[in-house]
Write a protein that holds these residues in place. Sequence first.
Motif, PDB file in Angstrom:
ATOM      1  N   LEU A   1      42.787  81.707  46.156  1.00 25.69           N
ATOM      2  CA  LEU A   1      42.241  81.944  44.817  1.00 25.69           C
ATOM      3  C   LEU A   1      41.016  81.088  44.530  1.00 25.69           C
ATOM      4  O   LEU A   1      40.294  81.345  43.569  1.00 25.69           O
ATOM      5  N   GLY A   2      40.796  80.055  45.336  1.00 20.96           N
ATOM      6  CA  GLY A   2      39.612  79.223  45.158  1.00 20.96           C
ATOM      7  C   GLY A   2      39.887  77.770  44.821  1.00 20.96           C
ATOM      8  O   GLY A   2      38.950  76.982  44.672  1.00 20.96           O
ATOM      9  N   PHE A   3      41.158  77.402  44.694  1.00 16.55           N
ATOM     10  CA  PHE A   3      41.476  75.991  44.454  1.00 16.55           C
ATOM     11  C   PHE A   3      41.337  75.217  45.762  1.00 16.55           C
ATOM     12  O   PHE A   3      41.840  75.649  46.806  1.00 16.55           O
ATOM     13  N   ASP A   4      40.647  74.080  45.687  1.00 17.25           N
ATOM     14  CA  ASP A   4      40.461  73.280  46.894  1.00 17.25           C
ATOM     15  C   ASP A   4      40.962  71.846  46.743  1.00 17.25           C
ATOM     16  O   ASP A   4      40.928  71.060  47.687  1.00 17.25           O
ATOM     17  N   ARG A   5      41.430  71.496  45.539  1.00 19.38           N
ATOM     18  CA  ARG A   5      41.963  70.153  45.305  1.00 19.38           C
ATOM     19  C   ARG A   5      43.286  70.284  44.557  1.00 19.38           C
ATOM     20  O   ARG A   5      43.398  71.072  43.616  1.00 19.38           O
ATOM     21  N   ALA A   6      44.279  69.526  44.997  1.00 20.25           N
ATOM     22  CA  ALA A   6      45.604  69.561  44.396  1.00 20.25           C
ATOM     23  C   ALA A   6      45.921  68.188  43.815  1.00 20.25           C
ATOM     24  O   ALA A   6      45.825  67.178  44.513  1.00 20.25           O
ATOM     25  N   SER A   7      46.281  68.166  42.540  1.00 19.82           N
ATOM     26  CA  SER A   7      46.751  66.943  41.896  1.00 19.82           C
ATOM     27  C   SER A   7      48.264  67.061  41.766  1.00 19.82           C
ATOM     28  O   SER A   7      48.768  67.852  40.955  1.00 19.82           O
ATOM     29  N   VAL A   8      48.981  66.298  42.563  1.00 20.98           N
ATOM     30  CA  VAL A   8      50.419  66.488  42.721  1.00 20.98           C
ATOM     31  C   VAL A   8      51.180  65.436  41.916  1.00 20.98           C
ATOM     32  O   VAL A   8      50.963  64.232  42.096  1.00 20.98           O
ATOM     33  N   GLY A   9      52.063  65.887  41.041  1.00 24.77           N
ATOM     34  CA  GLY A   9      52.828  64.972  40.190  1.00 24.77           C
ATOM     35  C   GLY A   9      53.995  64.348  40.925  1.00 24.77           C
ATOM     36  O   GLY A   9      55.160  64.631  40.634  1.00 24.77           O
ATOM     37  N   VAL A  10      53.683  63.475  41.856  1.00 25.66           N
ATOM     38  CA  VAL A  10      54.718  62.802  42.654  1.00 25.66           C
ATOM     39  C   VAL A  10      55.508  61.835  41.777  1.00 25.66           C
ATOM     40  O   VAL A  10      56.735  61.849  41.734  1.00 25.66           O
ATOM     41  N   GLN A  11      54.814  60.936  41.117  1.00 23.28           N
ATOM     42  CA  GLN A  11      55.333  59.900  40.208  1.00 23.28           C
ATOM     43  C   GLN A  11      56.080  58.796  40.942  1.00 23.28           C
ATOM     44  O   GLN A  11      55.926  57.619  40.632  1.00 23.28           O
ATOM     45  N   SER A  12      56.887  59.120  41.933  1.00 23.91           N
ATOM     46  CA  SER A  12      57.572  58.132  42.767  1.00 23.91           C
ATOM     47  C   SER A  12      58.105  58.857  43.995  1.00 23.91           C
ATOM     48  O   SER A  12      58.292  60.079  43.977  1.00 23.91           O
ATOM     49  N   LEU A  13      58.351  58.085  45.056  1.00 16.88           N
ATOM     50  CA  LEU A  13      59.007  58.634  46.245  1.00 16.88           C
ATOM     51  C   LEU A  13      60.418  58.077  46.380  1.00 16.88           C
ATOM     52  O   LEU A  13      61.019  58.134  47.456  1.00 16.88           O
ATOM     53  N   ASP A  14      60.939  57.557  45.278  1.00 20.88           N
ATOM     54  CA  ASP A  14      62.285  56.993  45.236  1.00 20.88           C
ATOM     55  C   ASP A  14      63.154  57.874  44.346  1.00 20.88           C
ATOM     56  O   ASP A  14      62.823  58.112  43.173  1.00 20.88           O
ATOM     57  N   ASP A  15      64.264  58.368  44.879  1.00 19.39           N
ATOM     58  CA  ASP A  15      65.074  59.338  44.140  1.00 19.39           C
ATOM     59  C   ASP A  15      65.661  58.764  42.855  1.00 19.39           C
ATOM     60  O   ASP A  15      65.742  59.465  41.834  1.00 19.39           O
ATOM     61  N   ALA A  16      66.068  57.497  42.882  1.00 15.72           N
ATOM     62  CA  ALA A  16      66.628  56.902  41.660  1.00 15.72           C
ATOM     63  C   ALA A  16      65.566  56.811  40.566  1.00 15.72           C
ATOM     64  O   ALA A  16      65.844  57.069  39.388  1.00 15.72           O
ATOM     65  N   THR A  17      64.338  56.470  40.941  1.00 15.90           N
ATOM     66  CA  THR A  17      63.246  56.387  39.971  1.00 15.90           C
ATOM     67  C   THR A  17      62.910  57.775  39.430  1.00 15.90           C
ATOM     68  O   THR A  17      62.694  57.950  38.225  1.00 15.90           O
ATOM     69  N   LEU A  18      62.874  58.767  40.297  1.00 15.68           N
ATOM     70  CA  LEU A  18      62.603  60.138  39.859  1.00 15.68           C
ATOM     71  C   LEU A  18      63.671  60.623  38.879  1.00 15.68           C
ATOM     72  O   LEU A  18      63.359  61.274  37.878  1.00 15.68           O
ATOM     73  N   LYS A  19      64.923  60.285  39.149  1.00 16.44           N
ATOM     74  CA  LYS A  19      66.001  60.676  38.241  1.00 16.44           C
ATOM     75  C   LYS A  19      65.831  60.012  36.882  1.00 16.44           C
ATOM     76  O   LYS A  19      65.979  60.655  35.833  1.00 16.44           O
ATOM     77  N   PHE A  20      65.484  58.717  36.878  1.00 16.82           N
ATOM     78  CA  PHE A  20      65.262  58.008  35.619  1.00 16.82           C
ATOM     79  C   PHE A  20      64.128  58.651  34.831  1.00 16.82           C
ATOM     80  O   PHE A  20      64.194  58.776  33.602  1.00 16.82           O
ATOM     81  N   LEU A  21      63.080  59.090  35.533  1.00 17.54           N
ATOM     82  CA  LEU A  21      61.913  59.699  34.887  1.00 17.54           C
ATOM     83  C   LEU A  21      62.165  61.146  34.474  1.00 17.54           C
ATOM     84  O   LEU A  21      61.298  61.768  33.852  1.00 17.54           O
ATOM     85  N   GLY A  22      63.305  61.689  34.823  1.00 19.99           N
ATOM     86  CA  GLY A  22      63.619  63.059  34.434  1.00 19.99           C
ATOM     87  C   GLY A  22      62.880  64.110  35.233  1.00 19.99           C
ATOM     88  O   GLY A  22      62.750  65.257  34.778  1.00 19.99           O
TER      89      GLY A  22
END
Length: 377
Positions: A118-139
Amino acid sequence: MTPGLNLDPVVRHLYVHVPFCPSICPYCDFHVLTRRAGVVEQYLAKLAEEAAQLADAYDVDLDTVYVGGGTPSFLRDAEITELARTVQRHLGWGRLENTLEINPGTVSASRATLWHDLGFDRASVGVQSLDDATLKFLGRTHDSEQARKAIETLLSRDFRVSGDLITAVPGQPLDADIHGLVSLGVGHVSAYTLTIEPGTEFARRGVTVHEDDERAGFERTEELLTSHSFTRYEISNYALPGQDSRHNLAYWQGRTYLGLGPGAAGHYPADREGILTVRRTNPHLHDWLAGERGEAVPVDATEYVTDALFMGLRLRSGIDLADLSRRSGVNVLERYGAVIARNVKRGLLVLDGLNLRATPGGWWVLNRVVTEFMEAE
């Protein structure tokens, strides 16, 4: 000097807001909502109408497009295709960069291929953390493995990839998060301190962020990323060579840009004497669908300068005061010389010829520094 004489009359940047999310994170205070039957269709129809209006009203020649949210990648394949085609038909497409914000849980090989086609060439990925406990806390609705696979998939489809990271989260293994992002091969990291905004779920729960933790995360993030050859080119943004966000640089450099969609902010050229630009934020979805427009805030030369100082001092490269004076018609060094000198003496600013930039200590108290410029008007 004539105010606005050297402002580019052509708008070269576009922000498109997609307000839909699969769920609302407890720290989020953006204009987002979960999808309901028929609403996305109404949104896309109105988006096409507004895009046509913007094309008629402004001279548009785009360098960058940024589709943010919300979760734009939450749109179904036919929906994101319609959105991209609408923008391209009415306003064109960015010749330098076209970014799509992406939730890791929405990525598959076929979808990444579609987005790139479609023409997108840059991705801004909402990782926020690579730790599962932190991701759970962040919802967050994704886990660390999904985040890793999403980045690998996007890189394999020739995207320039930026990873978002939230710092100062209680219990977060920050070092592991940063090392993990770097090892995955991202070329850009946006690192933001967890902020508790009024009205959010975290605020209702009484979650707090201590300033000592905020500052420790602020400093440790820079230490680790710069050790991996990333440059901190803006307070919260780090990039390998050639990986800066060209769209976001337009914000920090005081350029004009279009805002398309509910809740989208825009910074537009002005057509009134004595006014340099106009800032407008679109209303939320219901009112936007009803045809309401956000309040237009005219920006005169003085306001343009203080806005430019606030945004430009976020950049490591700082501000060219001669260029800002030409654009605004205000002799910046003459008007604000006392404020600049006072903060240079405090070690918060550096004036190198006509280049003004903040020190690391100045970045930490930038709101206070800019307030002094505003009070000196």
